[in-house]
Design a protein around this motif. Sequence first.
Motif, PDB file in Angstrom:
ATOM      1  N   GLY A  45       0.814  -1.206   0.000  1.00 11.05           N
ATOM      2  CA  GLY A  45       0.000   0.000   0.000  1.00 11.05           C
ATOM      3  C   GLY A  45       0.847   1.256   0.000  1.00 11.05           C
ATOM      4  O   GLY A  45       1.983   1.260   0.465  1.00 11.05           O
ATOM      5  N   LEU A  46       0.288   2.315  -0.557  1.00 13.42           N
ATOM      6  CA  LEU A  46       0.934   3.621  -0.598  1.00 13.42           C
ATOM      7  C   LEU A  46      -0.162   4.672  -0.529  1.00 13.42           C
ATOM      8  O   LEU A  46      -1.075   4.675  -1.354  1.00 13.42           O
ATOM      9  N   THR A  47      -0.091   5.544   0.475  1.00 13.67           N
ATOM     10  CA  THR A  47      -1.092   6.595   0.612  1.00 13.67           C
ATOM     11  C   THR A  47      -0.450   7.956   0.440  1.00 13.67           C
ATOM     12  O   THR A  47       0.724   8.163   0.760  1.00 13.67           O
ATOM     13  N   LEU A  48      -1.234   8.885  -0.047  1.00 15.57           N
ATOM     14  CA  LEU A  48      -0.787  10.261  -0.247  1.00 15.57           C
ATOM     15  C   LEU A  48      -1.920  11.189   0.169  1.00 15.57           C
ATOM     16  O   LEU A  48      -2.991  11.174  -0.432  1.00 15.57           O
ATOM     17  N   GLN A  49      -1.693  11.923   1.259  1.00 20.93           N
ATOM     18  CA  GLN A  49      -2.668  12.884   1.768  1.00 20.93           C
ATOM     19  C   GLN A  49      -4.072  12.281   1.900  1.00 20.93           C
ATOM     20  O   GLN A  49      -5.029  12.723   1.278  1.00 20.93           O
ATOM     21  N   ASN A  50      -4.142  11.259   2.722  1.00 20.74           N
ATOM     22  CA  ASN A  50      -5.410  10.623   3.106  1.00 20.74           C
ATOM     23  C   ASN A  50      -6.133   9.912   1.964  1.00 20.74           C
ATOM     24  O   ASN A  50      -7.343   9.685   2.031  1.00 20.74           O
ATOM     25  N   LYS A  51      -5.380   9.540   0.931  1.00 16.55           N
ATOM     26  CA  LYS A  51      -5.968   8.768  -0.164  1.00 16.55           C
ATOM     27  C   LYS A  51      -5.046   7.618  -0.531  1.00 16.55           C
ATOM     28  O   LYS A  51      -3.823   7.733  -0.430  1.00 16.55           O
ATOM     29  N   ASN A  52      -5.641   6.516  -0.959  1.00  9.51           N
ATOM     30  CA  ASN A  52      -4.850   5.391  -1.452  1.00  9.51           C
ATOM     31  C   ASN A  52      -4.346   5.707  -2.846  1.00  9.51           C
ATOM     32  O   ASN A  52      -5.129   5.891  -3.776  1.00  9.51           O
ATOM     33  N   LEU A  53      -3.034   5.792  -2.990  1.00 10.66           N
ATOM     34  CA  LEU A  53      -2.452   5.982  -4.309  1.00 10.66           C
ATOM     35  C   LEU A  53      -2.338   4.632  -5.009  1.00 10.66           C
ATOM     36  O   LEU A  53      -2.569   4.508  -6.208  1.00 10.66           O
ATOM     37  N   ILE A  54      -1.935   3.615  -4.238  1.00  9.23           N
ATOM     38  CA  ILE A  54      -1.921   2.228  -4.713  1.00  9.23           C
ATOM     39  C   ILE A  54      -2.497   1.348  -3.614  1.00  9.23           C
ATOM     40  O   ILE A  54      -2.096   1.437  -2.451  1.00  9.23           O
ATOM     41  N   LYS A  55      -3.456   0.501  -3.991  1.00  8.28           N
ATOM     42  CA  LYS A  55      -4.051  -0.460  -3.071  1.00  8.28           C
ATOM     43  C   LYS A  55      -4.489  -1.675  -3.864  1.00  8.28           C
ATOM     44  O   LYS A  55      -5.211  -1.530  -4.847  1.00  8.28           O
ATOM     45  N   PRO A  56      -4.043  -2.884  -3.487  1.00 11.09           N
ATOM     46  CA  PRO A  56      -4.521  -4.079  -4.181  1.00 11.09           C
ATOM     47  C   PRO A  56      -6.041  -4.192  -4.090  1.00 11.09           C
ATOM     48  O   PRO A  56      -6.667  -3.603  -3.192  1.00 11.09           O
ATOM     49  N   SER A  57      -6.632  -4.930  -5.005  1.00  9.48           N
ATOM     50  CA  SER A  57      -8.086  -5.102  -4.993  1.00  9.48           C
ATOM     51  C   SER A  57      -8.567  -5.634  -3.649  1.00  9.48           C
ATOM     52  O   SER A  57      -9.632  -5.252  -3.157  1.00  9.48           O
ATOM     53  N   LEU A  58      -7.799  -6.525  -3.079  1.00  9.22           N
ATOM     54  CA  LEU A  58      -8.054  -7.024  -1.729  1.00  9.22           C
ATOM     55  C   LEU A  58      -6.831  -6.698  -0.886  1.00  9.22           C
ATOM     56  O   LEU A  58      -5.749  -7.209  -1.148  1.00  9.22           O
ATOM     57  N   GLN A  59      -6.995  -5.848   0.114  1.00 10.81           N
ATOM     58  CA  GLN A  59      -5.858  -5.415   0.923  1.00 10.81           C
ATOM     59  C   GLN A  59      -5.966  -5.979   2.332  1.00 10.81           C
ATOM     60  O   GLN A  59      -6.997  -5.893   2.978  1.00 10.81           O
ATOM     61  N   ARG A  60      -4.868  -6.568   2.787  1.00  9.83           N
ATOM     62  CA  ARG A  60      -4.797  -7.158   4.122  1.00  9.83           C
ATOM     63  C   ARG A  60      -4.496  -6.083   5.172  1.00  9.83           C
ATOM     64  O   ARG A  60      -3.798  -5.108   4.901  1.00  9.83           O
ATOM     65  N   MET A  61      -5.008  -6.275   6.380  1.00 15.51           N
ATOM     66  CA  MET A  61      -4.603  -5.432   7.500  1.00 15.51           C
ATOM     67  C   MET A  61      -3.160  -5.759   7.867  1.00 15.51           C
ATOM     68  O   MET A  61      -2.707  -6.899   7.717  1.00 15.51           O
ATOM     69  N   ILE A  62      -2.419  -4.756   8.325  1.00 17.97           N
ATOM     70  CA  ILE A  62      -0.991  -4.905   8.590  1.00 17.97           C
ATOM     71  C   ILE A  62      -0.671  -4.425  10.008  1.00 17.97           C
ATOM     72  O   ILE A  62      -1.413  -3.630  10.585  1.00 17.97           O
ATOM     73  N   PRO A  63       0.471  -4.881  10.590  1.00 15.85           N
ATOM     74  CA  PRO A  63       0.862  -4.414  11.917  1.00 15.85           C
ATOM     75  C   PRO A  63       1.993  -3.392  11.903  1.00 15.85           C
ATOM     76  O   PRO A  63       2.429  -2.948  12.966  1.00 15.85           O
ATOM     77  N   ALA A  64       2.518  -3.036  10.719  1.00 17.81           N
ATOM     78  CA  ALA A  64       3.688  -2.164  10.662  1.00 17.81           C
ATOM     79  C   ALA A  64       3.615  -1.232   9.457  1.00 17.81           C
ATOM     80  O   ALA A  64       3.328  -1.663   8.346  1.00 17.81           O
ATOM     81  N   ALA A  65       3.884   0.050   9.722  1.00 17.61           N
ATOM     82  CA  ALA A  65       3.875   1.062   8.658  1.00 17.61           C
ATOM     83  C   ALA A  65       4.670   2.264   9.135  1.00 17.61           C
ATOM     84  O   ALA A  65       4.939   2.422  10.326  1.00 17.61           O
ATOM     85  N   PHE A  66       5.061   3.093   8.171  1.00 12.14           N
ATOM     86  CA  PHE A  66       5.627   4.381   8.569  1.00 12.14           C
ATOM     87  C   PHE A  66       5.156   5.452   7.601  1.00 12.14           C
ATOM     88  O   PHE A  66       4.813   5.175   6.442  1.00 12.14           O
ATOM     89  N   GLY A  67       5.130   6.677   8.104  1.00 13.46           N
ATOM     90  CA  GLY A  67       4.716   7.798   7.294  1.00 13.46           C
ATOM     91  C   GLY A  67       5.490   9.048   7.649  1.00 13.46           C
ATOM     92  O   GLY A  67       6.204   9.092   8.660  1.00 13.46           O
ATOM     93  N   LEU A  68       5.338  10.071   6.832  1.00 18.75           N
ATOM     94  CA  LEU A  68       6.006  11.344   7.047  1.00 18.75           C
ATOM     95  C   LEU A  68       4.963  12.463   7.022  1.00 18.75           C
ATOM     96  O   LEU A  68       4.034  12.440   6.215  1.00 18.75           O
ATOM     97  N   LYS A  69       5.120  13.407   7.923  1.00 16.64           N
ATOM     98  CA  LYS A  69       4.335  14.636   7.842  1.00 16.64           C
ATOM     99  C   LYS A  69       5.239  15.798   8.218  1.00 16.64           C
ATOM    100  O   LYS A  69       6.152  15.657   9.026  1.00 16.64           O
ATOM    101  N   ILE A  70       4.967  16.938   7.621  1.00 14.94           N
ATOM    102  CA  ILE A  70       5.850  18.083   7.798  1.00 14.94           C
ATOM    103  C   ILE A  70       5.596  18.743   9.153  1.00 14.94           C
ATOM    104  O   ILE A  70       4.458  18.830   9.600  1.00 14.94           O
ATOM    105  N   SER A  71       6.676  19.150   9.821  1.00 16.99           N
ATOM    106  CA  SER A  71       6.566  19.893  11.076  1.00 16.99           C
ATOM    107  C   SER A  71       6.573  21.378  10.733  1.00 16.99           C
ATOM    108  O   SER A  71       7.616  21.963  10.479  1.00 16.99           O
ATOM    109  N   GLN A  72       5.394  21.980  10.695  1.00 15.31           N
ATOM    110  CA  GLN A  72       5.275  23.383  10.257  1.00 15.31           C
ATOM    111  C   GLN A  72       5.435  24.340  11.432  1.00 15.31           C
ATOM    112  O   GLN A  72       5.140  24.027  12.545  1.00 15.31           O
TER     113      GLN A  72
END
Length: 312
Positions: free
Chosen positions: A285-312
């Motif tokens: 999976g790959l998300t961009l600003q609260n939207k799925n940019l890529i998601k398989p037709s059937l997506q499994r739940m996962i226990p590990a992820a990381f993301g980035l957000k800007i410290s304004q």
Amino acid sequence: MKKNYFYRFFFHSYLVLFILPIFFSGCKTTSLLLKEKYTDPQVLPIQELIPDEIKWVPVTISEQNQNYNQLITYTQYEVKATNAKWACVKIDLEAPWQIIAEPITKNLGKRFFLLDFTKKYKTDVAVNTVPFTNTNHKYIPVSVVKIDGNTICPPNESYSTLAFKKILKNTSDFTESNTFSNSSYVWRAKIFKNQNEDELKDYDYAFGGFFMILDDQTIFPFENFKRSRTSVGLSSDGRYLYLMATCGINCPTGRNGLNYEKCALILQKMGCKTAMEFDGGHSSGLTLQNKNLIKPSLQRMIPAAFGLKISQ
């Protein structure tokens, strides 16, 4: 009429029996590794995998600070020869990014959908990361997870890892001018072919995956197993981070994506010097600003992820 009904019933029953194990089982790490060891003799020409001229679309992060809007760009493409699509987000680490990751210790073994993760933490971009196994109904990563200096899951020497280090502006590693005057640090990233506790001790964050697929001019060989994939690549100086995901188009089985070598070729064309694979298949999976940019037709739940957000 009865005959057609029988065929429809048989088909849907088969589909249910095929799909259910995807959601009630963990990541089958061992069986996957046994399959992905040998080379693919039929790698597609690079012209079929990625356009000659890559069009990077800028992403608006802040209306107040236009400099932030130069930090993220993305591109996407359909590989018609394999009925697959991919998307890649290019991130400039030359700004005060905040790294958000799961699992933190209290959430170890819990699962979530990637889009729920990115909405919860309001990340600008996020991907799934570490492969995992189902142990007594807990979904435990089988590759290193290090968050804010704390090792949540231990290193696994068989696999590669993406690591982040915080660099102060006035150190020798910081060589270019910075347009973000209110920031006191930037991140630099590195991909290690094997996970080693001594090598990772100076890094604040580390996210293990499967294998390194690209090292400068070397593309490592793997067999032609097409899957949904999550890949990560880096520029030679560790400043630019490339997060890429691929999946089949309208493919519920998840087996119509790309193999490791094709992912490596695409990332190399983009300018990456090193690249590795995170967990793939229905975990991708790959998300961009609260939207799925890529998601398989059937997506499994996962226990590990990381993301980035800007410290304004």
